[in-house]
Design a protein around this motif. Structure first.
Motif, mmCIF file in Angstrom:
data_model
loop_
_atom_site.group_PDB
_atom_site.id
_atom_site.type_symbol
_atom_site.label_atom_id
_atom_site.label_comp_id
_atom_site.label_asym_id
_atom_site.label_seq_id
_atom_site.Cartn_x
_atom_site.Cartn_y
_atom_site.Cartn_z
ATOM 1 N N LEU A 289 1.735 -9.421 -0.421
ATOM 2 C CA LEU A 289 1.491 -7.977 -0.535
ATOM 3 C C LEU A 289 0.012 -7.679 -0.785
ATOM 4 C CD1 LEU A 289 4.589 -6.937 -2.700
ATOM 5 C CD2 LEU A 289 4.197 -6.425 -0.285
ATOM 6 N N THR A 290 -0.642 -8.506 -1.605
ATOM 7 C CA THR A 290 -2.075 -8.325 -1.832
ATOM 8 C C THR A 290 -2.873 -8.551 -0.552
ATOM 9 O OG1 THR A 290 -1.783 -9.067 -4.118
ATOM 10 C CG2 THR A 290 -4.023 -9.055 -3.237
ATOM 11 N N ALA A 291 -2.500 -9.579 0.205
ATOM 12 C CA ALA A 291 -3.190 -9.856 1.467
ATOM 13 C C ALA A 291 -3.007 -8.712 2.459
ATOM 14 C CB ALA A 291 -2.674 -11.165 2.058
ATOM 15 N N ARG A 292 -1.834 -8.109 2.461
ATOM 16 C CA ARG A 292 -1.613 -6.968 3.348
ATOM 17 C C ARG A 292 -2.466 -5.778 2.926
ATOM 18 N NH1 ARG A 292 4.408 -4.623 4.003
ATOM 19 N NH2 ARG A 292 3.892 -3.885 1.910
ATOM 20 N N GLY A 293 -2.673 -5.605 1.622
ATOM 21 C CA GLY A 293 -3.562 -4.547 1.156
ATOM 22 C C GLY A 293 -5.009 -4.803 1.547
ATOM 23 N N VAL A 294 -5.423 -6.080 1.631
ATOM 24 C CA VAL A 294 -6.775 -6.416 2.081
ATOM 25 C C VAL A 294 -6.989 -5.949 3.513
ATOM 26 C CG1 VAL A 294 -8.336 -8.331 2.581
ATOM 27 C CG2 VAL A 294 -6.989 -8.351 0.482
ATOM 28 N N CYS A 295 -5.967 -6.071 4.350
ATOM 29 C CA CYS A 295 -6.077 -5.600 5.741
ATOM 30 C C CYS A 295 -6.322 -4.087 5.782
ATOM 31 C CB CYS A 295 -4.811 -5.951 6.512
ATOM 32 S SG CYS A 295 -4.491 -7.724 6.668
ATOM 33 N N ASP A 296 -5.670 -3.348 4.898
ATOM 34 C CA ASP A 296 -5.885 -1.898 4.861
ATOM 35 C C ASP A 296 -7.311 -1.554 4.419
ATOM 36 O OD1 ASP A 296 -3.218 -1.662 5.568
ATOM 37 O OD2 ASP A 296 -2.535 -1.458 3.495
ATOM 38 N N VAL A 297 -7.829 -2.302 3.440
ATOM 39 C CA VAL A 297 -9.199 -2.054 2.987
ATOM 40 C C VAL A 297 -10.196 -2.415 4.083
ATOM 41 C CG1 VAL A 297 -10.929 -2.658 1.259
ATOM 42 C CG2 VAL A 297 -8.542 -2.402 0.581
ATOM 43 N N ALA A 298 -9.926 -3.492 4.807
ATOM 44 C CA ALA A 298 -10.833 -3.918 5.882
ATOM 45 C C ALA A 298 -10.919 -2.873 6.988
ATOM 46 C CB ALA A 298 -10.378 -5.262 6.443
ATOM 47 N N ASP A 299 -9.818 -2.179 7.267
ATOM 48 C CA ASP A 299 -9.850 -1.121 8.287
ATOM 49 C C ASP A 299 -10.851 -0.023 7.935
ATOM 50 O OD1 ASP A 299 -8.010 -2.325 9.931
ATOM 51 O OD2 ASP A 299 -6.287 -1.293 9.064
ATOM 52 N N LYS A 300 -11.057 0.217 6.649
ATOM 53 C CA LYS A 300 -11.978 1.271 6.223
ATOM 54 C C LYS A 300 -13.415 0.765 6.078
ATOM 55 C CE LYS A 300 -8.286 3.563 3.604
ATOM 56 N NZ LYS A 300 -7.841 4.023 2.253
ATOM 57 N N GLU A 301 -13.576 -0.441 5.533
ATOM 58 C CA GLU A 301 -14.912 -0.907 5.173
ATOM 59 C C GLU A 301 -15.648 -1.594 6.322
ATOM 60 O OE1 GLU A 301 -14.865 -3.256 1.680
ATOM 61 O OE2 GLU A 301 -14.104 -1.661 0.376
#
Length: 547
Positions: A289-301
């Motif tokens: 779940l944490t790794a999936r949240g990293v993908c969401d942050v990467a889409d923005k940053e």
């Protein structure tokens, strides 16, 4: 190809009508007469009548006609043979009301027909890939759930294999997915000495064994075990791949950079969702779940990082570098035809650099710095006191105020210049940074001194600050001037907030060396001649031959 059968007169009459209707489109007069089908034949509308006696012979299997006659090579094939499956015939009509012996009628071709290309829909090009934005796997039945619990006993290898089978991956997606797995220690490629699989091999295997044998992604034997050399960490692998590997391996610049980044993060997110949906590794659910949240942050940053790389260091920093003999000294040129503003240029001319520097100093620096600059400038005493590399983490972004924007819009001297804001940052310790080469006295002094919370303040254009965010990491070369101004001369790297570097990159493609190296082939000592000694060596040139 159509089949007809008859058991009574009513069925025969109905079948004859069906044949007449089907044959009206064939336009094969001579062939029909030879097959026992009489006219009248007309040019406007074809009317065919099948003789009842002939039809009775066909249905009883006593009459068999196969004839091809036509100026264009086309004809009619009428036959009744058990097990015949003519590939050249085309369907005409079908009646399955009775179970008698079939009579097959169709148009046969004397020459091979031209093969038509299949449309994209039938070639699978338009089929769903499984990587759509809102794609989800179908719910599992209890039988499927129990099967997958047994299947995922080797777990990750089988899970990857089944994921690849259920997704339509092109070469670009597979390349990203393989590189992501390689960073996590999972090799891609056929297993050595596994051989092929045929029906005899898999007849006695379970679904889990077949999947494991077909797997093309596997964990090497040296990575198994509890020796502590490797540990499972989905979140760290996702951070390292998206922050350090993706910007390095792929060109994410250009107008479609956002689309490219989302395409790559979606592959990892889709795989992590598959692991969650099929309950592959429930003990690591929080990490997934944490790794999936990293993908969401990467889409923005990541898009902002790519954009900031093209804007930084900014016009004011470049002007300081031009004036005070930095790395941009003398690097400037005429505006290209495609340039729309100063952001498309590299370097500034000296007169434009001085104008940019003076306007920025008058609107943003303190009175002490401005006074020191004027005094040192009159006496030609401005010098560079320090040049050093620095890793920074942005802590605050102070955008240009309304007063500053108004000044830049209306003041004649600021015409064409961009308003400035402030970038505030603190020192950052990047991963795997080489230690500083200090003397023993300097090391002792550093160890005994209290840590200082140093803050760095830089003047940066407001449009550049739009592409930055709090937590962004920078690696820059800083110059400090004698009158108190600091600016970064060059920008060496820009990273996301979750920037991570793994030593796994050094192990990609590494193989265990052989215990004993292969022996070298011994040279023929008798045929060897020492360097500079040509005694006893025959001259290949004939006497009198010129070289």
């Amino acid at each position: 190809m159509s089949s007809f059968s008859s058991e009574d007169d009513n069925d025969s009459t109905e079948a004859v009508d069906n044949i007449n209707t089907a044959l009206q489109e064939l336009q094969l007069d001579e062939v029909l007469r030879g097959a026992g089908i009489s006219g009248p034949f007309s040019s406007e509308g074809k009317t065919f009548v099948v003789d009842s006696d002939v039809f009775a012979q066909w249905t009883s299997g006593q009459h068999s006609t196969s004839r091809n006659a036509s100026p264009k090579g086309k004809g009619l094939s009428l036959h009744r043979e058990e097990g015949d499956k003519s590939e050249e015939s085309q369907p005409a009509a079908q009646d399955t009301s009775s179970a008698g012996a079939p009579m097959e009628i169709g148009a046969a071709s004397g020459k091979a027909k031209r093969k038509k290309n299949k449309p994209k829909s039938k070639r699978g090009l338009g089929a769903p890939t499984g990587f759509e934005e809102f794609y989800v796997d179908a719910p599992l039945t209890p039988v499927e759930f129990k099967e997958e619990q047994d299947l995922y006993d080797p777990r990750i290898e089988c899970a990857i294999q089944r994921f690849c089978v259920r997704r339509n991956m092109d070469s670009a997606k597979k390349d990203v997915f393989d590189k992501y797995l390689a960073l996590g220690g999972i090799s891609a490629g056929p297993k050595q000495f596994a051989g092929g699989l045929d029906a005899a091999d898999i007849s006695d295997m379970t679904a889990a064994e077949i999947t494991l044998m077909k797997a093309t992604h596997f964990v090497d034997a040296d990575k198994w075990g509890d020796d502590g050399a490797y540990e499972v960490d989905f979140a760290t692998c996702a951070k390292a791949f998206l922050s350090s590997r993706v910007p390095w391996l792929y060109d994410l610049t250009g107008p479609d950079s956002v689309k490219q980044i989302k395409a790559k993060t979606n592959i990892i997110r889709n795989f992590l969702n598959y692991l969650l949906h099929h309950d592959v590794c429930p003990e690591y659910r929080s990490q997934v779940l944490t790794a999936r949240g990293v993908c969401d942050v990467a889409d923005k940053e990541l898009p902002m990082v790519m954009q900031a790389q093209s804007y930084l260091p900014g016009e004011f920093q470049t002007a300081c570098s031009e004036i005070f003999r930095g790395s941009f000294r003398g690097i400037h040129g005429e505006a290209p035809t495609w340039a729309t503003d100063a952001r498309d240029l590299i370097g500034l001319k000296l007169d434009l650099a001085k104008q940019t520097f003076r306007i920025g100093m008058s609107t943003h620096v303190s009175d002490e710095v401005a006074k020191a600059y004027l005094e040192q400038n009159e006496n030609s005493g401005i010098t560079t006191t320090k040049i050093y590399n620095l890793a920074l983490e942005i802590t605050e972004l102070i955008r240009a105020s309304t007063e500053v924007k108004t000044f830049y819009e209306h003041h004649p001297a600021a015409k064409g210049l961009k308003p400035l804001g402030r970038l505030v940052a603190k020192p950052w310790d990047p991963p795997f940074r080489l230690p500083q080469d200090l003397t023993p006295e300097e090391k002792a002094a550093e160890a005994s001194s209290e840590p200082q919370s140093e803050v760095h303040d830089f003047l940066v254009e407001d449009y550049v600050l739009e592409t930055c965010f709090v937590g962004m990491k920078l690696e820059v070369t800083v110059r400090e001037m004698s009158f108190g101004l600091k600016f970064f001369d060059t920008v060496n790297g820009i990273f996301c907030t979750f920037y991570t570097l793994l030593p796994n990159e050094l192990m990609i493609g590494w193989k265990i060396p052989e215990a004993e190296p292969l022996p070298y082939r011994e040279k023929n000592k008798e045929a060897s001649v020492p360097a500079g000694n040509l005694d006893g060596v025959e001259n290949p040139m004939e006497d009198g031959e010129e070289v």
